[in-house]
Design a protein around this motif. Structure first.
Motif, mmCIF file in Angstrom:
data_model
loop_
_atom_site.group_PDB
_atom_site.id
_atom_site.type_symbol
_atom_site.label_atom_id
_atom_site.label_comp_id
_atom_site.label_asym_id
_atom_site.label_seq_id
_atom_site.Cartn_x
_atom_site.Cartn_y
_atom_site.Cartn_z
ATOM 1 N N GLY B 285 0.755 -1.189 -0.007
ATOM 2 C CA GLY B 285 0.092 0.015 0.001
ATOM 3 C C GLY B 285 0.902 1.171 -0.023
ATOM 4 N N ILE B 286 2.057 1.285 -0.101
ATOM 5 C CA ILE B 286 2.800 2.490 0.104
ATOM 6 C C ILE B 286 2.980 3.294 -1.276
ATOM 7 N N ALA B 287 2.688 2.535 -2.294
ATOM 8 C CA ALA B 287 2.667 3.142 -3.830
ATOM 9 C C ALA B 287 1.325 4.186 -3.636
ATOM 10 N N SER B 288 0.252 3.558 -3.179
ATOM 11 C CA SER B 288 -0.887 4.401 -3.217
ATOM 12 C C SER B 288 -1.057 5.433 -2.273
ATOM 13 N N ARG B 289 -0.216 5.423 -1.285
ATOM 14 C CA ARG B 289 0.064 6.613 -0.225
ATOM 15 C C ARG B 289 0.880 7.386 -0.763
#
Lengths: 416, 416
Positions: B285-289
């Motif tokens: 989920g880091i990319a979406s953050r």
């Protein structure tokens, strides 16, 4: 609360500063609780530039394409005024002729308005939105843009006022109303508070350039109360007349004019040339033999005077044409010398037509006699006379223009 | 006999002399027996003037009114070209977007064409009449003028070509075709005879400014064969290629390209800025953050590279944005430091994206490796890499732009 049309010409929207001034005029009326449709011309000079392009493109050009090019000028102004109004917090939307639609006939370049669908505009006005309409144009039956001919924005404004059942059509212009005569000629000329449609039609036809003749005709036919006022007046605090209304001239039905003057104004037109045909055989059909060929040549004949000569066998016919048609008209007559049968032809271009106009004339005898006497006293020779119910026109030497206008203005009690 | 669309931009119709030149191009095609629809832009400078008016009217202005003002430019040119064609004996008629009609969506100022009614134009073309269409505009569902955004006339031309089932859409421009790369950078750049839609789409997206990206997309979707050629070519005797066809570049389906090169062209784009986020916790989920807040801020992210760091617990994320969005993008990331959780942020604006494009890449291995080796040999450091089926893009220091483009141009055998 009233429903108003406000029309602004090219000099009033010449640049963004003036468009902002126009917007302030509009905002004032909106804040007074009125529903407002605005009609705008192209920015001053733009129409001439566009017309110049079409001429440079081809000397003889298609009127439909001329219309497509030239109609763009009002499109720009209507959009810009809508933007400026919105920026001032006034809800506004631009309307092109084809969007309203304003339907015209097919006479591209000089089209006539045939009908206007007023319902869409009325709905917007009732929602409190200002409708900024492009003047001077509509859409022809073939779904092509059509322009109304120069000065057509006045006609657009009056026609839109009729279509949306406006209470008044305000024509903002560079003068503050209609005067008893040309103030450049008579310093004592005064602004008229009210003028009847019929009088204004005569004045417009006779050279008073405040309004286009066609717009006055349309105002008369549809009973559109038309108010001529100055666009240079302070938009936030316009000048007020003695009766509390804004300064200007209301063109309206004669019923609205309480104290009808015998004479309302003195107009003059220098665009006249006189032609006299001497010793024409005085027999039936002679007039049609003279004026038939002129009509065929599209020459607009104005005054016509026919006198019987002393011997009773021949007659003299005098008529006037626009100065630009003078040479052509003489040639037409000379070419038809055998058919008409006359001795000689004379003419003059240094003539002017001076007219005395007033609805009150209908019920007052002696107005014409007074005019002739007044001019005679000053030694001014009358070359021809025509009259209508509400007008007396005399043709005189142009050297006497100012003297004649001033004399008549004073004679009928119009000096301020 | 063919049915053609011919599109001319603002510099090609900058004045009446150039409009006459355009008319001679059109006349040549008509005399060759072709049916011709022309699409024109506004005269060079006119759109800027009109846009300037709307900005002066109000910094924040209504897009509908902007469209009403700005669309007038093409209206003028279409009418003038129709007049000039008629004057040369070529039957012609102007068509505004609302007359055809070209229907757009409601995104005023940057509208998309939704449909074009081609039947009326086809009937006129079959009668031998040239249809001169105003580019860059259509009519929105609310019956208001809508413009397509800058450069939209290319899109108009391709869309009209699709609607009238034209055999070809000729884009007349100030260059004589599409080149293997920018000839100002590489003197040995050569004109491409044919380019596949997909390749042209990459080239247009990557900075080759011959055609608008949207027009290439539309040409690809509708299979419109699009021919880029010079408007400065002699209209009466255009230059001929070795195969007897006019000089230019045909953008077409890859089936029409017999000898497909592995690499067709080298493009570069200086409108890039790089942002790197160091030591981001490497968890789902880091990319979406990272990219969620950028998308919300309407920042267009182009290249994205994510590497795992040596310790396997953190990662570095590098991405590029248009140079004009650089400061804003950095700020968005910094504002979300706690949410994302990273050590530090770095960035650079002195970077350039160089791309190698070619349909043949799909079936040829080693094209990417060849690129990396070639750049390494010249000591050019690669900051980031992205690839697609038909494209390899590398982000490098902008100081090496010319060297990199020349090296790759030579490496793939494109030097003329």
């Amino acid at each position: 609360m009233a429903r108003l049309v406000m029309k602004f010409g090219g000099t009033s929207v010449a640049d963004l500063e003036r468009i902002r001034n126009v917007a302030r005029h509009v905002k004032r009326e909106v804040e007074a609780g009125n529903q407002v449709a605005v009609v705008v011309s192209a920015m001053a000079g733009v129409t001439n530039t566009l017309v110049g392009y079409t001429r440079d493109a081809a000397a003889l050009h298609d009127a439909r394409e001329y219309d497509a090019v030239v109609a763009s000028g009002e499109q720009v102004t209507s959009g810009l005024l809508a933007i400026v109004l919105q920026d001032m917090g006034v809800e506004a939307r631009s309307w092109q002729g084809w969007q309203i639609p304003i339907r015209t006939n097919e006479a591209h370049g000089a089209a006539r308005i045939e009908s206007i669908e007023g319902q869409t505009l009325i709905e917007r006005l009732e929602r409190g939105q200002v409708a900024v309409c492009a003047g001077f144009q509509g859409v022809a039956p073939d779904n092509r843009l059509a322009t109304l001919g120069r000065g057509g924005s006045d006609t657009s404004a009056v026609a839109i006022a009729a279509a949306i059942q406006a209470d008044r059509c305000d024509i903002y212009t560079d003068v503050d109303g209609v005067y008893t005569t040309d103030p450049r000629v008579v310093a004592k000329a005064t602004r008229l508070e009210r003028v009847a449609f019929e009088e204004m039609l005569e004045m417009a036809s006779l050279g008073a350039k405040v309004l286009q003749v066609r717009s006055v005709e349309m105002a008369m036919v549809h009973g559109v109360r038309t108010f001529v006022r100055s666009s240079f007046d302070d938009p936030d605090a316009p000048q007020i007349s003695a009766d509390g209304t804004p300064v200007g001239t209301l063109i309206c039905d004669e019923d609205e004019i309480l104290e009808q003057q015998v004479v309302t104004g003195i107009a003059y037109s220098k665009d006249e040339a006189q032609i006299s045909i001497r010793n024409v055989a005085d027999k039936p059909g002679i007039a049609s033999r003279v004026f038939g060929p002129l009509a065929e040549g599209n020459i607009n004949v104005d005054m016509i005077v026919q006198n019987i000569s002393p011997d009773g066998k021949t007659t003299d016919i005098t008529f006037t044409v626009p100065e630009s048609d003078y040479e052509r008209a003489r040639k037409v007559i000379e070419e038809n010398v055998e058919e008409i049968g006359f001795e000689n032809i004379e003419g003059a271009t240094d003539v002017v037509k001076v007219s005395v106009i007033g609805m009150g004339m209908r019920s007052h005898a002696g107005v014409a006699a007074q005019c002739f006497e007044g001019l005679a006293e000053k030694g001014i020779n009358i070359r021809a006379i025509t009259t209508s119910e509400i007008k007396i026109s005399v043709l005189i030497d142009s050297a006497y223009t100012e003297l004649a206008v001033r004399t008549l203005h004073s004679l009928y009690g119009l000096d301020g």
